[in-house]
Design a protein around this motif. Structure first.
Motif, PDB file in Angstrom:
ATOM      1  N   VAL A 141      -0.920  -1.534   9.779  1.00 44.73           N
ATOM      2  CA  VAL A 141      -0.865  -2.135   8.453  1.00 44.73           C
ATOM      3  C   VAL A 141      -0.771  -1.034   7.408  1.00 44.73           C
ATOM      4  CG1 VAL A 141      -2.111  -3.596   6.805  1.00 44.73           C
ATOM      5  CG2 VAL A 141      -2.187  -4.135   9.259  1.00 44.73           C
ATOM      6  N   ALA A 142       0.208  -1.167   6.514  1.00 43.20           N
ATOM      7  CA  ALA A 142       0.368  -0.217   5.406  1.00 43.20           C
ATOM      8  C   ALA A 142      -0.246  -0.834   4.154  1.00 43.20           C
ATOM      9  CB  ALA A 142       1.847   0.074   5.171  1.00 43.20           C
ATOM     10  N   THR A 143      -1.118  -0.070   3.504  1.00 41.40           N
ATOM     11  CA  THR A 143      -1.738  -0.557   2.268  1.00 41.40           C
ATOM     12  C   THR A 143      -1.474   0.423   1.129  1.00 41.40           C
ATOM     13  OG1 THR A 143      -3.869   0.505   2.708  1.00 41.40           O
ATOM     14  CG2 THR A 143      -3.581  -1.745   3.529  1.00 41.40           C
TER      15      THR A 143
ATOM     16  N   MET B 148      -0.663   5.774  -0.035  1.00 38.66           N
ATOM     17  CA  MET B 148      -0.430   4.782   0.998  1.00 38.66           C
ATOM     18  C   MET B 148      -1.267   5.161   2.222  1.00 38.66           C
ATOM     19  SD  MET B 148       3.066   3.753   3.095  1.00 38.66           S
ATOM     20  CE  MET B 148       4.030   4.215   1.710  1.00 38.66           C
ATOM     21  N   LEU B 149      -1.832   4.144   2.831  1.00 37.80           N
ATOM     22  CA  LEU B 149      -2.626   4.316   4.044  1.00 37.80           C
ATOM     23  C   LEU B 149      -2.023   3.436   5.130  1.00 37.80           C
ATOM     24  CD1 LEU B 149      -5.274   5.168   5.576  1.00 37.80           C
ATOM     25  CD2 LEU B 149      -6.276   3.077   4.624  1.00 37.80           C
ATOM     26  N   ILE B 150      -1.868   3.978   6.328  1.00 37.87           N
ATOM     27  CA  ILE B 150      -1.451   3.174   7.470  1.00 37.87           C
ATOM     28  C   ILE B 150      -2.598   3.193   8.459  1.00 37.87           C
ATOM     29  CG2 ILE B 150       0.173   2.920   9.390  1.00 37.87           C
ATOM     30  CD1 ILE B 150       2.310   4.111   7.590  1.00 37.87           C
ATOM     31  N   ARG B 151      -3.014   2.008   8.841  1.00 38.38           N
ATOM     32  CA  ARG B 151      -4.173   1.860   9.714  1.00 38.38           C
ATOM     33  C   ARG B 151      -3.919   0.738  10.704  1.00 38.38           C
ATOM     34  NH1 ARG B 151      -5.922  -2.872   8.114  1.00 38.38           N
ATOM     35  NH2 ARG B 151      -6.003  -3.468   5.937  1.00 38.38           N
TER      36      ARG B 151
ATOM     37  N   ARG C 101      -4.015  -3.063  -1.276  1.00 33.56           N
ATOM     38  CA  ARG C 101      -3.172  -4.247  -1.016  1.00 33.56           C
ATOM     39  C   ARG C 101      -2.302  -4.007   0.205  1.00 33.56           C
ATOM     40  NH1 ARG C 101       0.413  -5.853  -5.816  1.00 33.56           N
ATOM     41  NH2 ARG C 101       0.955  -7.513  -4.365  1.00 33.56           N
ATOM     42  N   VAL C 102      -2.184  -5.022   1.057  1.00 30.65           N
ATOM     43  CA  VAL C 102      -1.310  -4.920   2.221  1.00 30.65           C
ATOM     44  C   VAL C 102       0.128  -4.960   1.734  1.00 30.65           C
ATOM     45  CG1 VAL C 102      -0.588  -5.992   4.376  1.00 30.65           C
ATOM     46  CG2 VAL C 102      -3.009  -5.945   3.768  1.00 30.65           C
ATOM     47  N   ALA C 103       0.883  -3.902   2.057  1.00 33.07           N
ATOM     48  CA  ALA C 103       2.266  -3.777   1.586  1.00 33.07           C
ATOM     49  C   ALA C 103       3.280  -3.970   2.712  1.00 33.07           C
ATOM     50  CB  ALA C 103       2.463  -2.405   0.948  1.00 33.07           C
ATOM     51  N   GLY C 104       2.827  -3.867   3.955  1.00 38.55           N
ATOM     52  CA  GLY C 104       3.724  -4.053   5.084  1.00 38.55           C
ATOM     53  C   GLY C 104       2.967  -3.905   6.382  1.00 38.55           C
ATOM     54  N   TYR C 105       3.638  -4.278   7.463  1.00 44.62           N
ATOM     55  CA  TYR C 105       3.034  -4.097   8.777  1.00 44.62           C
ATOM     56  C   TYR C 105       4.129  -4.026   9.836  1.00 44.62           C
ATOM     57  CZ  TYR C 105       3.744  -9.050  10.004  1.00 44.62           C
ATOM     58  OH  TYR C 105       4.300 -10.267  10.299  1.00 44.62           O
ATOM     59  N   ALA C 106       3.797  -3.419  10.953  1.00 42.85           N
ATOM     60  CA  ALA C 106       4.727  -3.291  12.071  1.00 42.85           C
ATOM     61  C   ALA C 106       3.911  -3.057  13.331  1.00 42.85           C
ATOM     62  CB  ALA C 106       5.686  -2.126  11.842  1.00 42.85           C
TER      63      ALA C 106
ATOM     64  N   VAL D 290       8.039  -5.518   5.400  1.00 39.89           N
ATOM     65  CA  VAL D 290       7.536  -4.943   4.153  1.00 39.89           C
ATOM     66  C   VAL D 290       7.532  -6.062   3.127  1.00 39.89           C
ATOM     67  CG1 VAL D 290       7.998  -3.298   2.290  1.00 39.89           C
ATOM     68  CG2 VAL D 290       8.359  -2.621   4.678  1.00 39.89           C
ATOM     69  N   SER D 291       6.467  -6.170   2.388  1.00 37.55           N
ATOM     70  CA  SER D 291       6.347  -7.214   1.376  1.00 37.55           C
ATOM     71  C   SER D 291       7.447  -7.101   0.326  1.00 37.55           C
ATOM     72  CB  SER D 291       4.983  -7.106   0.680  1.00 37.55           C
ATOM     73  OG  SER D 291       4.924  -7.962  -0.441  1.00 37.55           O
ATOM     74  N   GLY D 292       7.942  -8.233  -0.118  1.00 34.55           N
ATOM     75  CA  GLY D 292       8.916  -8.267  -1.203  1.00 34.55           C
ATOM     76  C   GLY D 292       8.351  -7.732  -2.505  1.00 34.55           C
ATOM     77  N   ASP D 293       7.032  -7.563  -2.572  1.00 36.12           N
ATOM     78  CA  ASP D 293       6.384  -6.986  -3.757  1.00 36.12           C
ATOM     79  C   ASP D 293       6.477  -5.463  -3.781  1.00 36.12           C
ATOM     80  OD1 ASP D 293       5.551  -9.564  -4.467  1.00 36.12           O
ATOM     81  OD2 ASP D 293       3.599  -9.326  -3.498  1.00 36.12           O
ATOM     82  N   PHE D 294       6.885  -4.846  -2.649  1.00 34.54           N
ATOM     83  CA  PHE D 294       6.885  -3.389  -2.531  1.00 34.54           C
ATOM     84  C   PHE D 294       8.200  -2.825  -1.988  1.00 34.54           C
ATOM     85  CE2 PHE D 294       2.412  -4.597  -2.323  1.00 34.54           C
ATOM     86  CZ  PHE D 294       1.808  -3.675  -3.151  1.00 34.54           C
TER      87      PHE D 294
END
Length: 168
Positions: free
Chosen positions: A59-61, A1-4, A65-70, A83-87
């Motif tokens: 943005v968390a990837t 996971m990467l947060i940028r 793929r973008v998995a969430g953001y705050a 957080v995406s419902g996919d993750f």
């Protein structure tokens, strides 16, 4: 996971995460009518682009793929945290929260605050936030409950989930 930091041009992808989070992860806490008022399918794209640009989210990837953001505003207010419902259940929320705490430490913030959905209340509580007030807001004329929550940070702003509440 990467947060940028957010990259201009990915506003549509963040809208997808927002929609997925609201309609998938919050569906046990709100009615369909409430979910559609909170996150309607039809929206003003220019307003959304402006909102995201103003928030400057993290943005968390995962695997590109973008998995969430705050976001974290200068005041310590967290306006968006999705957080995406996919993750679900993969530590994305906790990683974003840790990142927010690290940024808060660099900025010298002493408190964090947010208006938190019923579906996210337990998560924020596990990360040391307390409910200041429960409230009901009208969104598109539909009443939607949430909580105003806050967390006083330690002088060194270290990230410590509340050990009495478990971990997310």
């Amino acid at each position: 996971m990467l947060i940028r930091d957010f990259i201009s041009g990915e506003e549509t992808e963040l809208r997808r995460v927002f929609m997925s989070s609201v309609h998938t992860l919050a569906c046990d806490f709100y009615t369909k009518e409430q979910l559609n008022a909170w996150a309607p399918a039809a929206y003003d794209q220019e307003k959304w682009i402006s909102k995201i640009a103003a928030l400057r989210p993290f943005v968390a990837t995962i695997g590109g793929r973008v998995a969430g953001y705050a976001d974290l505003q200068e005041s310590g207010y967290i306006d968006h945290f999705f957080v995406s419902g996919d993750f679900p259940g993969r530590g994305i929320g906790s990683a974003l929260m840790q990142h927010i705490h690290e940024v808060a430490a660099k900025r010298g913030l002493l408190q964090l605050s947010a208006h938190v959905s019923l579906s996210a209340e337990t998560f924020f509580t596990k990360h040391g936030f307390l409910i200041d007030e429960r409230q009901t807001l009208a969104v598109m004329g539909i009443p939607i409950g949430n909580s105003r929550m806050s967390k006083a940070l330690l002088a060194n702003n270290s990230f410590k989930p509340n050990p009495l509440r478990g971990s997310a």
